[in-house]
Design a protein around this motif. Structure first.
Motif, mmCIF file in Angstrom:
data_model
loop_
_atom_site.group_PDB
_atom_site.id
_atom_site.type_symbol
_atom_site.label_atom_id
_atom_site.label_comp_id
_atom_site.label_asym_id
_atom_site.label_seq_id
_atom_site.Cartn_x
_atom_site.Cartn_y
_atom_site.Cartn_z
ATOM 1 N N UNK A 52 2.746 -6.988 3.539
ATOM 2 C CA UNK A 52 4.185 -6.834 3.720
ATOM 3 C C UNK A 52 4.554 -6.920 5.199
ATOM 4 N N UNK A 53 3.661 -6.468 6.054
ATOM 5 C CA UNK A 53 3.911 -6.499 7.491
ATOM 6 C C UNK A 53 3.691 -5.179 8.199
ATOM 7 N N UNK A 54 3.377 -4.136 7.448
ATOM 8 C CA UNK A 54 3.193 -2.810 8.036
ATOM 9 C C UNK A 54 1.972 -2.738 8.950
ATOM 10 N N UNK A 56 6.464 6.147 8.456
ATOM 11 C CA UNK A 56 6.487 7.342 7.617
ATOM 12 C C UNK A 56 5.076 7.709 7.203
ATOM 13 N N UNK A 57 4.896 8.988 6.895
ATOM 14 C CA UNK A 57 3.606 9.491 6.441
ATOM 15 C C UNK A 57 3.511 9.323 4.931
ATOM 16 N N UNK A 58 2.461 8.675 4.484
ATOM 17 C CA UNK A 58 2.362 8.353 3.058
ATOM 18 C C UNK A 58 2.348 9.591 2.186
ATOM 19 N N UNK A 59 1.590 10.608 2.595
ATOM 20 C CA UNK A 59 1.402 11.768 1.726
ATOM 21 C C UNK A 59 2.724 12.448 1.378
ATOM 22 N N UNK A 60 3.675 12.447 2.313
ATOM 23 C CA UNK A 60 4.909 13.197 2.076
ATOM 24 C C UNK A 60 5.972 12.397 1.333
ATOM 25 N N UNK A 107 7.589 -1.745 -0.368
ATOM 26 C CA UNK A 107 8.551 -2.841 -0.198
ATOM 27 C C UNK A 107 9.916 -2.332 0.263
ATOM 28 N N UNK A 108 10.372 -1.252 -0.346
ATOM 29 C CA UNK A 108 11.705 -0.753 -0.013
ATOM 30 C C UNK A 108 11.723 -0.018 1.327
ATOM 31 N N UNK A 109 10.620 0.633 1.671
ATOM 32 C CA UNK A 109 10.540 1.255 2.987
ATOM 33 C C UNK A 109 10.602 0.191 4.082
ATOM 34 N N UNK A 110 9.971 -0.939 3.844
ATOM 35 C CA UNK A 110 10.047 -2.058 4.797
ATOM 36 C C UNK A 110 11.490 -2.543 4.934
ATOM 37 N N UNK A 111 12.198 -2.642 3.818
ATOM 38 C CA UNK A 111 13.594 -3.079 3.849
ATOM 39 C C UNK A 111 14.472 -2.115 4.645
ATOM 40 N N UNK A 112 14.153 -0.828 4.591
ATOM 41 C CA UNK A 112 14.900 0.175 5.354
ATOM 42 C C UNK A 112 14.732 -0.044 6.856
ATOM 43 N N UNK A 113 13.543 -0.500 7.260
ATOM 44 C CA UNK A 113 13.261 -0.694 8.673
ATOM 45 C C UNK A 113 11.987 -0.025 9.134
ATOM 46 N N UNK A 114 11.305 0.653 8.216
ATOM 47 C CA UNK A 114 10.029 1.263 8.574
ATOM 48 C C UNK A 114 8.990 0.167 8.832
ATOM 49 N N UNK A 115 8.169 0.390 9.859
ATOM 50 C CA UNK A 115 7.205 -0.644 10.231
ATOM 51 C C UNK A 115 5.773 -0.122 10.344
#
Length: 253
Positions: free
Chosen positions: A47-49, A6-10, A23-31
């Motif tokens: 976190x792993x991103x 995902x794009x941070x700004x938006x 943290x929660x974006x990672x849990x969703x599956x975003x990498x």
């Protein structure tokens, strides 16, 4: 499975603090994350991103099309490529800039020459240079590179495997439509994909005109191996929106 980010700004929002969003974006599956502020790189990587893209130059209004700006843009691009290489970032993004009376042929020739001047450095650094066509109808009035064909002419003119197309489905739909055939025609130079709903740059599910499940199946059919990055502005909570977006491209049918 297509890698999603995902794009941070938006998605940066008052509804959730920065570290919870990560943290929660990672849990969703975003990498992966595009345009993440440098102060958050360490936290995201812990976190792993993957930090996917950074701006190659500070302004999209003053870009690569103007011969009078070439020396300045070149210095900015070299600095950005070095920064990306040093921090394990995949790519830097570039933009044409505003027309400002610059003829199309002059703009394309200037852009090709400017990118060629850094392409070897990008290849040695293993950093891609991504050119994105932006819509000039609503979001970026006067922007010169506003079609896929304009971007293709620049990219193919460089002949570099490290100069690729950032295909933003939102911008292409607004300016041209015929998204399927345009993705197919540029599949060999396709380096990155952005999503957003049309109209309004909102979520990519129901309530907008693009069939993103079809886009997902098309990208699989052409063996696209890059990233899908969601660059829409959520109307609801950012995590709910990311979860919905993830499910669209996680469909294995």
């Amino acid at each position: 499975m297509i890698s999603q980010g995902f794009a941070w700004w938006s998605f940066d929002s008052d509804l959730i603090d920065e570290h919870s969003l990560l943290e929660r974006a990672w849990e969703v599956g975003m990498r992966g994350i595009d345009f993440l502020p440098q102060r958050l790189w360490k936290s995201a990587k812990e976190i792993g991103f993957e930090v996917l893209t950074i701006d190659g130059h500070p302004s999209i209004d003053y870009g690569l099309n103007n011969p009078l700006e070439s020396a300045t843009i070149l210095d900015q691009l070299r600095t950005s490529i070095d920064l990306a290489h040093e921090n394990g970032i995949n790519a830097v993004t570039i933009a044409s800039g505003l027309r400002n009376g610059i003829p199309r042929t002059v703009a394309i020739e200037t852009m090709i020459n400017t990118v060629l001047a850094v392409s070897h450095h990008a290849e040695e650094s293993n950093v891609s240079v991504l050119l994105e066509p932006l819509n000039s109808r609503y979001d970026h009035p006067g922007h010169q590179c506003d079609t896929v064909e304009f971007a293709e002419e620049v990219i193919r003119g460089t002949g570099s495997s490290h100069v690729n197309l950032l295909f933003d489905v939102y911008h292409v739909q607004i300016m041209q439509g015929d998204v399927t055939n345009r993705i197919r025609s540029c599949s060999d130079i396709l380096g990155h994909v952005h999503t957003a709903g049309v109209p309004g740059r909102g979520e990519i599910g129901l309530g907008q005109e693009i069939n993103y499940r079809w886009i997902a199946s098309l990208l699989k059919a052409i063996d696209y191996g890059g990233w899908i990055v969601h660059e829409f502005v959520p109307r609801a909570h950012p995590i709910l929106a990311l979860n919905e977006a993830y499910s669209v491209f996680d469909n294995e049918e």
